[in-house]
Design a protein around this motif. Sequence first.
Motif, short mmCIF file in Angstrom:
data_model
loop_
_atom_site.label_atom_id
_atom_site.label_comp_id
_atom_site.label_asym_id
_atom_site.label_seq_id
_atom_site.Cartn_x
_atom_site.Cartn_y
_atom_site.Cartn_z
N MET A 1 -54.49 28.17 7.82
CA MET A 1 -54.95 28.16 9.04
C MET A 1 -56.16 29.42 9.05
N ALA A 2 -57.50 29.45 9.46
CA ALA A 2 -58.61 30.17 9.68
C ALA A 2 -57.92 31.20 10.64
N LYS A 3 -57.99 32.32 10.38
CA LYS A 3 -58.45 33.18 11.69
C LYS A 3 -59.43 33.92 12.25
N ASN A 4 -58.93 34.15 13.69
CA ASN A 4 -60.30 35.23 14.03
C ASN A 4 -59.82 36.86 13.68
N PHE A 5 -61.58 37.37 14.72
CA PHE A 5 -61.44 38.27 13.88
C PHE A 5 -61.16 39.90 15.00
N ILE A 6 -60.87 40.83 14.72
CA ILE A 6 -61.34 41.75 15.42
C ILE A 6 -62.23 43.03 14.78
N ILE A 7 -63.18 44.24 15.28
CA ILE A 7 -64.09 44.02 14.69
C ILE A 7 -63.83 45.82 15.55
N CYS A 8 -63.57 46.28 14.48
CA CYS A 8 -63.28 48.22 15.13
C CYS A 8 -64.06 49.37 14.72
N MET A 20 -56.71 50.03 12.43
CA MET A 20 -56.64 49.05 11.40
C MET A 20 -55.00 49.55 11.47
N THR A 21 -54.37 49.72 10.96
CA THR A 21 -52.68 50.43 10.34
C THR A 21 -51.77 49.69 12.06
N GLN A 22 -52.21 50.03 13.12
CA GLN A 22 -51.43 49.95 14.38
C GLN A 22 -51.93 48.18 14.61
N LEU A 23 -53.29 47.77 14.66
CA LEU A 23 -53.39 45.95 15.30
C LEU A 23 -52.98 45.51 13.82
N GLU A 24 -53.33 45.80 13.14
CA GLU A 24 -52.16 44.99 12.01
C GLU A 24 -50.73 44.80 12.00
N ASN A 25 -50.62 46.32 12.46
CA ASN A 25 -48.78 45.46 12.99
C ASN A 25 -48.92 44.86 13.89
N ALA A 26 -49.56 45.02 14.96
CA ALA A 26 -49.35 44.35 16.28
C ALA A 26 -49.82 43.04 16.47
N VAL A 27 -50.87 42.83 15.96
CA VAL A 27 -51.80 41.38 15.35
C VAL A 27 -52.12 41.00 14.79
N GLY A 28 -51.15 41.00 13.33
CA GLY A 28 -52.10 41.08 12.10
C GLY A 28 -52.28 38.94 12.08
N ASP A 29 -50.64 39.01 12.02
CA ASP A 29 -50.31 37.33 11.78
C ASP A 29 -51.63 36.73 12.76
N LEU A 30 -52.18 37.18 13.79
CA LEU A 30 -53.03 35.91 14.25
C LEU A 30 -54.50 36.73 13.96
N CYS A 31 -55.30 38.06 13.66
CA CYS A 31 -56.66 37.58 13.82
C CYS A 31 -55.74 38.61 12.29
N GLU A 32 -57.97 38.13 11.55
CA GLU A 32 -58.44 39.62 10.28
C GLU A 32 -58.66 40.66 11.74
N ILE A 33 -58.13 41.69 10.13
CA ILE A 33 -59.28 43.30 10.73
C ILE A 33 -59.89 43.94 10.33
N GLU A 34 -61.19 44.39 11.25
CA GLU A 34 -62.52 44.51 10.18
C GLU A 34 -63.02 45.51 10.69
N GLU A 54 -67.34 32.25 11.45
CA GLU A 54 -66.30 32.37 11.80
C GLU A 54 -66.27 32.90 13.50
N GLN A 55 -64.88 33.44 13.32
CA GLN A 55 -65.03 33.10 15.02
C GLN A 55 -64.46 34.59 15.71
N ILE A 56 -65.37 35.23 16.09
CA ILE A 56 -64.60 36.60 16.37
C ILE A 56 -64.34 37.48 18.07
N ASP A 57 -62.95 37.66 18.04
CA ASP A 57 -62.79 37.76 19.88
C ASP A 57 -62.80 38.86 20.18
N ILE A 58 -62.83 40.39 19.50
CA ILE A 58 -62.55 41.36 20.24
C ILE A 58 -63.38 42.25 19.44
N VAL A 59 -64.46 42.65 20.18
CA VAL A 59 -65.25 43.91 20.08
C VAL A 59 -64.25 44.77 19.95
N ILE A 60 -63.90 45.88 19.57
CA ILE A 60 -63.74 48.23 19.70
C ILE A 60 -64.53 49.06 19.00
#
Length: 497
Positions: A1-8, A20-34, A54-60
């Motif tokens: 299943m394709a994942k969406n992306f968060i860019i930090c 990156m570490t905190q987001l992978e723990n929190a939502v790593g099963d939902l999104c790829e972190i770049e 690709e689908q980018i959901d959030i930019v921080i």
Amino acid sequence: MAKNFIICVDDQPEIVGSLMTQLENAVGDLCEIEVAESAAEALEVLDELLEQGEQIDIVITDEIMPGMPGSKFLEIVHQRDPNIMTVILTGQAGFDDVVYAVNHAELDKCIKKPWYYDDLKDTVLELLDKAGTKRRNKQLAEELIAEKNKAEAIVHSITDGIIVFNGNDRISLVNKACTEILGRTEEELIGRRIMDVLELKELILLLIEASHHSDEVVSDEIVLRHSKDPEREIDIIAIAKTLRSRDGQPFGVVTVLRDVAREKEVSRMKSNFLATISHELRTPLTSILSTYELLLQNSLGELTDEQREFISLSKEQGAFLSELLENLIDLMTLSGNQLELMRKAFDLGQLAQEVVKDIQASVSAKGLQLRVDIAPELPEFVADEHKIGRVLKNLLSNAVKFTEKGDVALTISHVDDKIWITVHDSGIGIAEEHFDKIFENFFQVDNTTTREFKGSGAGLAICRAIVLAHRGEIWVESVLNKGTTFHVTLPISATLS
């Protein structure tokens, strides 16, 4: 299943790593972190992902970074894809920076440094949910636009004029055919009231009637003068009905404008075609069948048994072709609404006896018993004698055709103000699921029936059309392998349509 992306994005590696570490723990099963350490690097990542679909959901992003501040970076992100959720990390950012991000990038959230893990997790989960909602809404909007475009294409392809009035009696939609009939452009009609554009009192009255009779279709014939050619008159039929929403609330009236002149021309051409077919095919067929009859009567000399067999077969096939031609011409006439009834008073009992006499040979050839029960004192019956005879002949011929043993019965009686005609047989019967279909043009239960019993499947369709034209009813009752009964009721003195 394709994942969406968060860019930090942050120019401090330790902060990017922590995010990156905190987001992978929190939502790593939902999104790829770049991650990126500058706005320029982040834009390269953003463009590459967008190019890949690709689908980018959030930019921080941090606000204070060398080269380009976070608020300006988010403005560019918003221009690339306005559906991306945006977050600023604020440590030293001023109020003006946040206001700029809100105004130019539709900033969704601010997170103050240092942050708590739970706050970051809750914020990101909330924004992911909003991003999903945005994405679904965008998809629905695109689907609605596509359906709207499709509906408009269908409406504009219809050859009848269509004009829709909203709840304020203003024109909200017209198709191309309508503009041609009215001699006005779409721009001249949309948003206007019909009385401000055209002097069509009959159409206005029709719209009022349609709005007052919301569950009925109302119609009227209107003579329209073309706006660009006052000498040109157009005969149209206007058909109107109130439009209702799913909850039953009225929101306008739709009107169909049909150019009757065009229909009359088509009808005239069809009549000419039918007349030509009738003459060019019926005449030689009649001559051929007459010749066969003379040969079989030995009028042109004695025939051998073999010759008689071949000529009898040819005559039978010619008679079938003649009947098929008659049915086809009748169906073309009926489909063009050209059925004309020659109404007169006649003796229905005598007509029935003549039809029975015509089919007696077929009954005897199959060894069937034909029972006829005609009420002795039928009232004077006013109808089209030839066409009622056609109904009797078709029903009786069908009964004989589909019955191999047993009997065929014709009953004619008078009940109240109706004539009742019943034709019963002990033949193969009809399955209940075919009761309605057998009255359709050319319907056959299956190909086996067509090959075994012959016929075009037009006879019952013709019967139904004739009966309905006399404002009567026709229906069937049947049990497979036991028999069939056709019922016809006809008003004794109804006004014929």
